[in-house]
Write a protein that holds these residues in place. Sequence first.
Motif, mmCIF file in Angstrom:
data_model
loop_
_atom_site.group_PDB
_atom_site.id
_atom_site.type_symbol
_atom_site.label_atom_id
_atom_site.label_comp_id
_atom_site.label_asym_id
_atom_site.label_seq_id
_atom_site.Cartn_x
_atom_site.Cartn_y
_atom_site.Cartn_z
ATOM 1 N N MET A 38 -36.703 26.523 -64.913
ATOM 2 C CA MET A 38 -36.121 27.575 -65.758
ATOM 3 C C MET A 38 -35.929 28.863 -64.956
ATOM 4 O O MET A 38 -34.885 29.505 -65.031
ATOM 5 C CB MET A 38 -37.029 27.866 -66.954
ATOM 6 N N ASN A 39 -36.950 29.237 -64.213
ATOM 7 C CA ASN A 39 -36.863 30.457 -63.405
ATOM 8 C C ASN A 39 -35.773 30.346 -62.341
ATOM 9 O O ASN A 39 -35.046 31.307 -62.083
ATOM 10 C CB ASN A 39 -38.214 30.789 -62.786
ATOM 11 N N GLN A 40 -35.651 29.170 -61.731
ATOM 12 C CA GLN A 40 -34.589 28.960 -60.742
ATOM 13 C C GLN A 40 -33.213 29.030 -61.401
ATOM 14 O O GLN A 40 -32.266 29.591 -60.830
ATOM 15 C CB GLN A 40 -34.773 27.627 -60.041
ATOM 16 N N GLY A 41 -33.097 28.450 -62.600
ATOM 17 C CA GLY A 41 -31.830 28.497 -63.326
ATOM 18 C C GLY A 41 -31.439 29.925 -63.669
ATOM 19 O O GLY A 41 -30.281 30.325 -63.515
ATOM 20 N N ALA A 42 -32.406 30.719 -64.132
ATOM 21 C CA ALA A 42 -32.139 32.119 -64.465
ATOM 22 C C ALA A 42 -31.715 32.887 -63.211
ATOM 23 O O ALA A 42 -30.796 33.716 -63.259
ATOM 24 C CB ALA A 42 -33.360 32.761 -65.099
ATOM 25 N N ALA A 43 -32.351 32.599 -62.087
ATOM 26 C CA ALA A 43 -31.979 33.252 -60.827
ATOM 27 C C ALA A 43 -30.559 32.864 -60.427
ATOM 28 O O ALA A 43 -29.781 33.710 -59.970
ATOM 29 C CB ALA A 43 -32.962 32.886 -59.720
ATOM 30 N N ALA A 44 -30.200 31.598 -60.613
ATOM 31 C CA ALA A 44 -28.847 31.148 -60.272
ATOM 32 C C ALA A 44 -27.800 31.858 -61.140
ATOM 33 O O ALA A 44 -26.739 32.239 -60.650
ATOM 34 C CB ALA A 44 -28.736 29.632 -60.439
ATOM 35 N N VAL A 45 -28.117 32.057 -62.418
ATOM 36 C CA VAL A 45 -27.193 32.787 -63.293
ATOM 37 C C VAL A 45 -27.034 34.220 -62.808
ATOM 38 O O VAL A 45 -25.921 34.738 -62.732
ATOM 39 C CB VAL A 45 -27.676 32.748 -64.760
ATOM 40 N N ARG A 46 -28.147 34.865 -62.476
ATOM 41 C CA ARG A 46 -28.075 36.248 -61.989
ATOM 42 C C ARG A 46 -27.230 36.348 -60.719
ATOM 43 O O ARG A 46 -26.581 37.356 -60.478
ATOM 44 C CB ARG A 46 -29.479 36.799 -61.732
ATOM 45 N N GLN A 47 -27.221 35.275 -59.916
ATOM 46 C CA GLN A 47 -26.424 35.258 -58.688
ATOM 47 C C GLN A 47 -24.984 34.809 -58.938
ATOM 48 O O GLN A 47 -24.184 34.728 -58.006
ATOM 49 C CB GLN A 47 -27.084 34.329 -57.665
ATOM 50 N N GLY A 48 -24.659 34.496 -60.193
ATOM 51 C CA GLY A 48 -23.307 34.081 -60.536
ATOM 52 C C GLY A 48 -23.008 32.626 -60.247
ATOM 53 O O GLY A 48 -21.843 32.230 -60.197
ATOM 54 N N ASN A 49 -24.037 31.809 -60.056
ATOM 55 C CA ASN A 49 -23.847 30.401 -59.726
ATOM 56 C C ASN A 49 -24.175 29.534 -60.949
ATOM 57 O O ASN A 49 -25.258 28.973 -61.059
ATOM 58 C CB ASN A 49 -24.740 30.027 -58.537
ATOM 59 N N ALA A 50 -23.202 29.431 -61.858
ATOM 60 C CA ALA A 50 -23.408 28.696 -63.103
ATOM 61 C C ALA A 50 -23.632 27.203 -62.853
ATOM 62 O O ALA A 50 -24.407 26.567 -63.568
ATOM 63 C CB ALA A 50 -22.239 28.906 -64.048
ATOM 64 N N ALA A 51 -22.960 26.634 -61.862
ATOM 65 C CA ALA A 51 -23.122 25.198 -61.582
ATOM 66 C C ALA A 51 -24.562 24.899 -61.154
ATOM 67 O O ALA A 51 -25.163 23.925 -61.616
ATOM 68 C CB ALA A 51 -22.135 24.752 -60.514
ATOM 69 N N GLN A 52 -25.111 25.740 -60.289
ATOM 70 C CA GLN A 52 -26.498 25.555 -59.870
ATOM 71 C C GLN A 52 -27.446 25.789 -61.040
ATOM 72 O O GLN A 52 -28.430 25.077 -61.210
ATOM 73 C CB GLN A 52 -26.854 26.486 -58.711
#
Length: 140
Positions: A38-52
């Motif tokens: 979950m934390n990695q997913g939230a970080a990916a969203v913050r970085q603009g990487n929706a696929a990740q």
Amino acid sequence: MLTYKFHLFALLVLVAELVAAGPRPMTAQSSPQSTNWMNQGAAAVRQGNAAQAEQDFQQAVKSAPGFADAYLGLGMAQIREGKFEAAQMSLAKASELKPKLLSAHMFRGIALFQMNQLEPAIAQLKEEIKLQPKNAEALT
């Protein structure tokens, strides 16, 4: 034009929700692995990487199938990717697991709206308003 503006608004709300949420604490439905995903997913969203982000939230769901927040994150990432059918299914699961989960109904309504299913979208937004009567995003 309205659909574009609504979609843009939905994306901004999505990013704001995940950024504001920050790292997720472990809950009874989660596991250390699912919380990490979950934390990695939230970080990916913050970085603009929706696929990740989608992949990370999928892993969170796999490691803790009863973790409603994981389905919420997954649905939000799927909206960002334009996968509205998958998003509404993920968000429906989130609501099924935790009926009072904040934002699940709102984002499901957004996904349904994008699929041109206006009546179900309105019904979902009304459910969100019941949970959060002062939620500006759900009211607009």
